[in-house]
Design an enzyme around this catalytic site. Structure first.
Site, PDB file in Angstrom:
ATOM      1  N   ASN A  35       3.469 -84.457 -11.296  1.00  0.00           N
ATOM      2  CA  ASN A  35       4.845 -84.652 -11.756  1.00  0.00           C
ATOM      3  C   ASN A  35       4.928 -84.429 -13.254  1.00  0.00           C
ATOM      4  O   ASN A  35       3.945 -84.588 -13.977  1.00  0.00           O
ATOM      5  CB  ASN A  35       5.391 -86.041 -11.350  1.00  0.00           C
ATOM      6  CG  ASN A  35       4.317 -87.089 -11.278  1.00  0.00           C
ATOM      7  OD1 ASN A  35       3.890 -87.605 -12.300  1.00  0.00           O
ATOM      8  ND2 ASN A  35       3.835 -87.379 -10.080  1.00  0.00           N
ATOM      9  N   GLU A  81       5.806 -91.245  -9.129  1.00  0.00           N
ATOM     10  CA  GLU A  81       5.058 -91.625 -10.338  1.00  0.00           C
ATOM     11  C   GLU A  81       5.956 -91.731 -11.569  1.00  0.00           C
ATOM     12  O   GLU A  81       5.459 -91.892 -12.688  1.00  0.00           O
ATOM     13  CB  GLU A  81       3.963 -90.586 -10.594  1.00  0.00           C
ATOM     14  CG  GLU A  81       2.581 -91.149 -10.665  1.00  0.00           C
ATOM     15  CD  GLU A  81       2.055 -91.555  -9.317  1.00  0.00           C
ATOM     16  OE1 GLU A  81       2.321 -92.702  -8.905  1.00  0.00           O
ATOM     17  OE2 GLU A  81       1.381 -90.748  -8.680  1.00  0.00           O
TER      18      GLU A  81
END
Ligand SMILES: [Zn+2]
Length: 228
Positions: A35, A81
């Protein structure tokens, strides 16, 4: 006219898509892993969605959030995340980009619980410094954000124990470049240990290299271990 501190929305989104493509092409992410995020104001960031390959994202998939995690724009679910990213931005106002992935050699060091803390290569000493290991925490939890938070002010990135690596910087691209350097240095250290070499540079060499940091615009990173 002051210096423009934050990228505009378009530049932030463009950099996230480009950095995502490079992560995928380099084999730093498998499936939908990884991410990325970019800060566009004191309190807002653009971030990647969950459940999507980071090599094939389009602008419409990106999500704008505030630092508390409220979604401001976008229809996709933000990455699980994202709390780690938001915490990093909260800890360090100068951070404008965060990249997390699972590059294989870094992940092997993370699995072994071994920090990248010895001085093997010149540029790594100046630019990267020490890469510590943030202790084991379940993915997507506040515990993961808590495990990384203590390292944000003093370092440029961290290994996540039994998980992967994360880097931060003054832009998404700087964070990506740091992640690439982490993986490169982990790879060299792996080769050196396969060759049976345990030969960090001398403390005098390290001291001389650290004097280059101001000139190279480097403000932190910690001091890797050497030998007498
Ligand atoms: Zn991960």
């Amino acid at each position: 006219m002051g210096i423009q501190k934050y990228p505009d929305d378009a530049a932030a989104k463009r950099d996230i898509l480009e950095a995502g493509r490079r992560l995928y092409q380099r084999g730093y992410v498998a499936a939908n892993d990884g991410n990325l995020s970019a800060r566009v104001s004191d309190n807002t960031v653009w971030a990647t969605p969950s459940g999507v390959s980071k090599g094939f994202m389009t602008e419409e998939m990106l999500v704008k959030l505030d630092l508390e995690g409220n979604v401001l724009e976008g229809t996709y679910k933000p990455s699980s995340e994202i709390r780690m990213h938001l915490r990093i931005y909260q800890e360090a106002p100068e951070v404008l980009g965060v990249v997390h992935a699972h590059p294989p050699v870094s992940a092997a060091f993370a699995a072994a619980g071994l920090p990248l803390d010895t001085a093997l290569l010149q540029e790594a000493v100046v630019l990267l410094g020490v890469i510590p290991v943030a202790p084991f925490a379940l993915p997507g939890t506040d515990a993961l954000a808590d495990s990384v938070a203590p390292f944000v002010g003093d370092y440029n990135g961290a290994l996540l124990e039994h998980h992967g690596a994360v880097a931060w910087g003054g832009s998404v691209m700087q964070a990506l470049h740091r992640l690439e350097s982490i993986e490169y240095n982990a790879t060299v250290r792996m080769y050196a240990s396969m060759m049976g070499i345990e030969r960090p540079m001398t403390n005098a060499q390290i001291e001389a290299l650290l004097k280059l940091r101001p000139e190279w615009g480097v403000t932190g990173g910690g001091v890797p271990k050497g030998r007498d």
